[in-house]
Design a protein around this motif. Structure first.
Motif, PDB file in Angstrom:
ATOM      1  N   PHE A 178       0.815  -1.208   0.000  1.00  9.04           N
ATOM      2  CA  PHE A 178       0.000   0.000   0.000  1.00  9.04           C
ATOM      3  C   PHE A 178       0.847   1.257   0.000  1.00  9.04           C
ATOM      4  CE2 PHE A 178      -3.327  -2.842   0.484  1.00  9.04           C
ATOM      5  CZ  PHE A 178      -4.560  -2.221   0.590  1.00  9.04           C
ATOM      6  N   ASN A 179       2.096   1.120   0.443  1.00 12.50           N
ATOM      7  CA  ASN A 179       3.020   2.258   0.468  1.00 12.50           C
ATOM      8  C   ASN A 179       2.433   3.430   1.253  1.00 12.50           C
ATOM      9  OD1 ASN A 179       5.486   3.455  -0.118  1.00 12.50           O
ATOM     10  ND2 ASN A 179       4.698   4.477  -1.940  1.00 12.50           N
ATOM     11  N   LYS A 180       1.825   3.103   2.408  1.00 12.33           N
ATOM     12  CA  LYS A 180       1.246   4.110   3.288  1.00 12.33           C
ATOM     13  C   LYS A 180       1.843   3.964   4.687  1.00 12.33           C
ATOM     14  CE  LYS A 180      -3.405   4.160   1.167  1.00 12.33           C
ATOM     15  NZ  LYS A 180      -4.857   3.966   1.460  1.00 12.33           N
ATOM     16  N   PRO A 181       2.043   5.059   5.412  1.00 12.79           N
ATOM     17  CA  PRO A 181       2.466   4.928   6.809  1.00 12.79           C
ATOM     18  C   PRO A 181       1.345   4.321   7.639  1.00 12.79           C
ATOM     19  CG  PRO A 181       1.914   7.208   6.326  1.00 12.79           C
ATOM     20  CD  PRO A 181       1.868   6.473   5.015  1.00 12.79           C
ATOM     21  N   LEU A 182       1.701   3.608   8.685  1.00 12.08           N
ATOM     22  CA  LEU A 182       0.706   2.867   9.457  1.00 12.08           C
ATOM     23  C   LEU A 182       1.046   2.948  10.941  1.00 12.08           C
ATOM     24  CD1 LEU A 182      -0.747  -0.581   8.508  1.00 12.08           C
ATOM     25  CD2 LEU A 182       0.160  -0.262  10.800  1.00 12.08           C
ATOM     26  N   ILE A 183       0.028   3.198  11.776  1.00  7.65           N
ATOM     27  CA  ILE A 183       0.175   3.126  13.224  1.00  7.65           C
ATOM     28  C   ILE A 183      -0.589   1.906  13.708  1.00  7.65           C
ATOM     29  CG2 ILE A 183      -0.342   4.218  15.436  1.00  7.65           C
ATOM     30  CD1 ILE A 183      -0.022   6.922  14.139  1.00  7.65           C
ATOM     31  N   LEU A 184       0.102   1.031  14.412  1.00  5.50           N
ATOM     32  CA  LEU A 184      -0.505  -0.192  14.939  1.00  5.50           C
ATOM     33  C   LEU A 184      -0.575  -0.071  16.458  1.00  5.50           C
ATOM     34  CD1 LEU A 184      -1.530  -3.080  14.421  1.00  5.50           C
ATOM     35  CD2 LEU A 184       0.824  -3.864  14.602  1.00  5.50           C
ATOM     36  N   VAL A 185      -1.784  -0.153  17.006  1.00 10.21           N
ATOM     37  CA  VAL A 185      -1.993   0.034  18.442  1.00 10.21           C
ATOM     38  C   VAL A 185      -2.245  -1.312  19.104  1.00 10.21           C
ATOM     39  CG1 VAL A 185      -3.330   1.241  20.200  1.00 10.21           C
ATOM     40  CG2 VAL A 185      -3.013   2.281  17.946  1.00 10.21           C
ATOM     41  N   GLU A 186      -1.414  -1.620  20.106  1.00 11.11           N
ATOM     42  CA  GLU A 186      -1.574  -2.853  20.867  1.00 11.11           C
ATOM     43  C   GLU A 186      -2.112  -2.547  22.262  1.00 11.11           C
ATOM     44  OE1 GLU A 186      -1.395  -6.002  20.239  1.00 11.11           O
ATOM     45  OE2 GLU A 186      -0.751  -5.853  18.148  1.00 11.11           O
ATOM     46  N   ALA A 187      -2.628  -3.586  22.930  1.00 10.41           N
ATOM     47  CA  ALA A 187      -3.295  -3.392  24.218  1.00 10.41           C
ATOM     48  C   ALA A 187      -2.329  -3.015  25.333  1.00 10.41           C
ATOM     49  CB  ALA A 187      -4.071  -4.652  24.598  1.00 10.41           C
ATOM     50  N   ASN A 188      -1.092  -3.531  25.272  1.00  4.37           N
ATOM     51  CA  ASN A 188      -0.140  -3.230  26.340  1.00  4.37           C
ATOM     52  C   ASN A 188       1.284  -3.252  25.789  1.00  4.37           C
ATOM     53  OD1 ASN A 188       0.875  -6.047  26.479  1.00  4.37           O
ATOM     54  ND2 ASN A 188      -1.159  -6.481  27.329  1.00  4.37           N
ATOM     55  N   GLU A 189       2.238  -2.854  26.631  1.00  6.30           N
ATOM     56  CA  GLU A 189       3.629  -2.706  26.207  1.00  6.30           C
ATOM     57  C   GLU A 189       4.242  -4.035  25.793  1.00  6.30           C
ATOM     58  OE1 GLU A 189       6.984  -0.066  25.656  1.00  6.30           O
ATOM     59  OE2 GLU A 189       4.863   0.291  26.087  1.00  6.30           O
ATOM     60  N   ASN A 190       3.904  -5.117  26.515  1.00  5.17           N
ATOM     61  CA  ASN A 190       4.481  -6.426  26.202  1.00  5.17           C
ATOM     62  C   ASN A 190       4.073  -6.883  24.807  1.00  5.17           C
ATOM     63  OD1 ASN A 190       5.916  -8.911  26.934  1.00  5.17           O
ATOM     64  ND2 ASN A 190       3.878  -9.837  26.981  1.00  5.17           N
ATOM     65  N   LYS A 191       2.783  -6.759  24.493  1.00  6.82           N
ATOM     66  CA  LYS A 191       2.309  -7.144  23.163  1.00  6.82           C
ATOM     67  C   LYS A 191       2.920  -6.253  22.091  1.00  6.82           C
ATOM     68  CE  LYS A 191      -2.141  -9.207  24.458  1.00  6.82           C
ATOM     69  NZ  LYS A 191      -3.621  -9.131  24.300  1.00  6.82           N
ATOM     70  N   ALA A 192       3.042  -4.974  22.392  1.00  9.95           N
ATOM     71  CA  ALA A 192       3.618  -4.048  21.422  1.00  9.95           C
ATOM     72  C   ALA A 192       5.069  -4.396  21.121  1.00  9.95           C
ATOM     73  CB  ALA A 192       3.511  -2.614  21.947  1.00  9.95           C
ATOM     74  N   GLN A 193       5.835  -4.741  22.157  1.00 15.58           N
ATOM     75  CA  GLN A 193       7.238  -5.104  21.952  1.00 15.58           C
ATOM     76  C   GLN A 193       7.367  -6.384  21.128  1.00 15.58           C
ATOM     77  OE1 GLN A 193       9.901  -3.474  22.535  1.00 15.58           O
ATOM     78  NE2 GLN A 193       9.418  -1.944  24.085  1.00 15.58           N
ATOM     79  N   ASN A 194       6.487  -7.349  21.365  1.00 13.50           N
ATOM     80  CA  ASN A 194       6.520  -8.602  20.598  1.00 13.50           C
ATOM     81  C   ASN A 194       6.198  -8.356  19.122  1.00 13.50           C
ATOM     82  OD1 ASN A 194       7.159 -10.119  22.865  1.00 13.50           O
ATOM     83  ND2 ASN A 194       5.026 -10.613  23.338  1.00 13.50           N
ATOM     84  N   VAL A 195       5.190  -7.516  18.878  1.00  8.97           N
ATOM     85  CA  VAL A 195       4.822  -7.191  17.498  1.00  8.97           C
ATOM     86  C   VAL A 195       5.950  -6.415  16.825  1.00  8.97           C
ATOM     87  CG1 VAL A 195       3.262  -5.810  16.079  1.00  8.97           C
ATOM     88  CG2 VAL A 195       2.342  -7.261  17.881  1.00  8.97           C
TER      89      VAL A 195
END
Length: 294
Positions: A47-64
């Motif tokens: 898609f060549n678009k910037p993307l913000i991905l929101v996770e429920a908590n810091e641990n999940k965000a770090q894994n993603v």
């Protein structure tokens, strides 16, 4: 069969991708972590678009973040970390977290890649993107820069003036020598001037002051994820002064911060004063380009 072929055979995913072309904000549920990572990587590449991905908590965000970095590389994925405890945000600023947030904002400014954050990250108060992205300094050998104006410009970028640089985000000036410790570099940089002309740009060891590698040029962006002009700092000082007159018991506690603001300088513990500094804060989503995906 590759992932793209799998998507083409799944009607729900195909419908989702078609809908995403028209609507950039989308809630996707029921997708496993592994498939989500592959899907985000696919969106980023196609898609060549910037993307913000929101996770429920810091641990999940770090894994993603770790998984997406493996799929897309360091250049296209950044983390926007914010401590979930509000009191911790105000009292302690990790240099690593600040560096990550700066890199995330710069990636969004470039209009590409993926920024991974949490719900706390979306609540983090920021200056408008236009304020953060403006300015910057470039030092290149034999080019002219008004040396006398550089300290004010560095202060406006969020750098702190010290006698000797020791940590990222600091600068010092001694005559025609300007030392700067960029947030994104492992070592500080010494810029030597001849009048207003850049003579040399080179790294140095802060402990020994020994010169290191010479640089063709040095580009400096913001040293803080929230930058303020001198006028904004002075205005914040006026607001803080007015507030302290109503609560004189707090005057002594904030006396040093008030002095710094009234001098047009950003206090080191300014997170406590963010409501005085930012009358119209924005969130991370405002840094997302119009065509970006949340």
């Amino acid at each position: 069969m590759n992932f793209e072929e799998l998507i083409s055979q799944d009607k729900q995913l195909t419908d989702f991708l078609n809908a995403l072309k028209k609507n950039n904000n989308y809630l996707l549920t029921g997708v496993s972590a592994g498939v989500l990572n592959l899907l985000v990587a696919f969106l980023t590449n196609h898609f060549n678009k910037p993307l913000i991905l929101v996770e429920a908590n810091e641990n999940k965000a770090q894994n993603v973040y770790a998984a997406l970095t493996n799929l897309l590389g360091d250049d296209l994925v950044q983390m926007f970390p914010v401590d979930p405890t509000i009191s911790t945000q105000a009292s302690f600023a990790s240099a690593d977290e600040l560096s990550q947030r700066l890199a995330a904002l710069q990636l969004l400014a470039a209009g590409k890649g993926v920024v991974v954050t949490t719900t706390q990250g979306l609540q983090y108060k920021l200056v408008p993107a236009s304020s953060f992205n403006q300015g910057g300094l470039t030092f290149k050998q034999d080019e002219d820069l008004p040396l006398a104006e550089l300290p004010e410009k560095l202060l406006a970028l969020g750098y702190r003036r010290e006698n000797i640089v020791a940590r990222p985000g600091e600068f010092a000036q001694r005559g025609d020598i300007l030392d700067v410790y960029p947030v994104a570099r492992e070592k500080p940089v010494r810029i030597e001037f001849f009048g207003d002309t850049v003579d040399t740009v080179k790294e140095f060891e802060p402990s020994t002051q020994r010169s290191g590698d010479y640089l063709k040029q040095l580009r400096l962006g913001a040293a803080q994820d929230r930058v303020f002009s001198k006028e904004q700092l002075l205005a914040a000082g006026q607001r803080l002064s007015a507030a302290l007159k109503k609560t004189p018991t707090a005057a002594q506690r904030y006396a040093d911060s008030l002095d710094q603001l009234q001098a047009g300088h950003l206090p080191q513990d300014y997170a406590f004063l963010i409501d005085f500094l930012l009358t119209k804060p924005v969130s991370l989503t405002s840094y997302l380009a119009e065509a970006g995906v949340l």
